[in-house]
Design an enzyme around this catalytic site. Structure first.
Site, PDB file in Angstrom:
ATOM      1  N   GLU A  66     -72.240 127.485 -18.689  1.00 58.14           N
ATOM      2  CA  GLU A  66     -72.168 128.674 -19.238  1.00 58.14           C
ATOM      3  C   GLU A  66     -71.718 129.168 -20.920  1.00 58.14           C
ATOM      4  O   GLU A  66     -70.026 128.713 -20.733  1.00 58.14           O
ATOM      5  CB  GLU A  66     -71.189 129.709 -17.933  1.00 58.14           C
ATOM      6  CG  GLU A  66     -72.431 129.732 -16.771  1.00 58.14           C
ATOM      7  CD  GLU A  66     -71.583 130.605 -15.860  1.00 58.14           C
ATOM      8  OE1 GLU A  66     -71.766 130.793 -14.963  1.00 58.14           O
ATOM      9  OE2 GLU A  66     -70.173 130.915 -16.090  1.00 58.14           O
ATOM     10  N   HIS A 102     -68.307 131.362 -21.309  1.00 51.94           N
ATOM     11  CA  HIS A 102     -67.333 131.368 -20.463  1.00 51.94           C
ATOM     12  C   HIS A 102     -66.135 130.401 -20.900  1.00 51.94           C
ATOM     13  O   HIS A 102     -66.782 128.915 -20.642  1.00 51.94           O
ATOM     14  CB  HIS A 102     -67.942 130.802 -18.707  1.00 51.94           C
ATOM     15  CG  HIS A 102     -67.232 130.280 -17.197  1.00 51.94           C
ATOM     16  ND1 HIS A 102     -66.983 131.435 -16.351  1.00 51.94           N
ATOM     17  CD2 HIS A 102     -65.937 130.060 -17.576  1.00 51.94           C
ATOM     18  CE1 HIS A 102     -65.792 131.138 -16.013  1.00 51.94           C
ATOM     19  NE2 HIS A 102     -65.244 129.818 -16.186  1.00 51.94           N
ATOM     20  N   ARG A 156     -61.014 139.313 -12.402  1.00 54.89           N
ATOM     21  CA  ARG A 156     -62.140 139.165 -11.538  1.00 54.89           C
ATOM     22  C   ARG A 156     -61.104 139.678  -9.998  1.00 54.89           C
ATOM     23  O   ARG A 156     -60.926 137.837 -10.016  1.00 54.89           O
ATOM     24  CB  ARG A 156     -63.400 138.005 -11.340  1.00 54.89           C
ATOM     25  CG  ARG A 156     -64.453 139.240 -10.964  1.00 54.89           C
ATOM     26  CD  ARG A 156     -65.738 137.885 -10.277  1.00 54.89           C
ATOM     27  NE  ARG A 156     -65.583 138.118 -11.533  1.00 54.89           N
ATOM     28  CZ  ARG A 156     -66.661 136.617 -12.438  1.00 54.89           C
ATOM     29  NH1 ARG A 156     -67.171 135.482 -11.214  1.00 54.89           N
ATOM     30  NH2 ARG A 156     -67.122 136.116 -13.477  1.00 54.89           N
TER      31      ARG A 156
END
Length: 279
Positions: A253, A256, A119
């Site tokens: 999460e 993740h 990202r």
């Protein structure tokens, strides 16, 4: 005097919570909690090409890609800055490790599917700017139905900086092999809470993980006991496969994971998610 000291300590505690960064992998296989943000002396941003990165599906075409931030189906409700192409870019070390995970997953009748990988920093900046605009909550009903938008960073659901920008972190799930068809997302379609039963949520072809991807809710915590027995087993399976290959889960999460021995632990890259950025 005692009252003033108490007020100062309370304000300091609030600010500390609101600046919580996303964690780095710890040298163990247990769930990790957020750790202090890297200092400017050990962090740098690289805006050029991504050294040693690969397109994951070039390295292993068996892995599915559903890159949500290149589409409108994400918690912001539009494509995110820095995602001109729907690709999973990773450091070669992380991609090679995922290929080993895919080998092991196939033995149990599953394939991997990635939602997000590298990202770029401009994407993180876009998310930070979005978080400061309280009126933009088009997809709240699906992605954070029970959490106030101004708590998403403070509660650790979004990180700035993020491990994703270092290139060895990914969000992923398991799908059956062969994978079921997945209907295309239609902007404007009715939204259903990511915490709803699987048969009511967006028809993601993931095996049942108890919530949808990017579900900002405590039920998405990897070890949350409120999800079904099937979802708990599926989360354990994904975690075992990933841990065996050298990845560490972020315990808030289920999707993740970060490579424990990542090659760029202090570098946050800025090149866009595009084929031209690798090589």
């Amino acid at each position: 005097m005692g009252h003033r000291i108490a007020v100062v300590l309370a304000v300091a505690a609030l600010l500390a919570g609101c600046s919580r960064p996303e964690p780095r992998p710890a040298p163990q296989s247990t769930p990790v909690s957020p750790t202090p943000q890297p200092t400017p002396a050990t962090s740098r941003s690289a805006a050029g090409r991504l050294p040693g990165f690969v397109v994951l599906t070039d390295l292993d075409p068996r892995i599915h890609a559903d890159i949500r931030y290149a589409t409108a189906h994400n918690f912001v409700g539009r494509p995110i800055t820095g995602y001109p192409e729907p690709l999973c870019l990773l450091t070669r070390q992380a991609a090679e490790s995922l290929r080993r995970v895919q080998d092991a997953a196939l033995a149990g009748g599953h394939r991997l599917k990635v939602y997000d990988c590298y990202r770029p920093q401009p994407a993180v900046d876009d998310l930070v700017a979005w978080s400061k605009r309280p009126g933009e909550q088009q997809t709240k009903a699906e992605f954070y139905p029970d959490v106030a938008k101004d708590r998403l960073f403070a509660d650790g659901y979004i990180g700035a900086p993020t491990a994703h920008s270092r290139g060895s972190t990914m969000d992923l799930t398991l799908v059956d092999d062969p994978a079921a068809a997945q209907p295309a997302y239609r902007p404007g379609q009715p939204l259903v809470a990511c915490t709803a039963p699987r048969e009511r949520r967006f028809a993601d072809n993931s095996i049942d993980m108890g919530t949808g991807f990017d579900c900002f809710d405590s039920r998405a915590h990897t070890a949350d006991p409120r999800v079904s027995a099937t979802a708990r087993d599926n989360r354990r399976l994904l975690r075992r496969l990933m841990t065996d290959a050298g990845f560490v889960n972020y315990d808030r999460e289920w999707w993740h994971y970060s490579l424990r021995d990542e090659p760029y632990p202090d570098t946050f890259f800025a090149a866009p998610v595009a084929r031209s950025s690798v090589g």
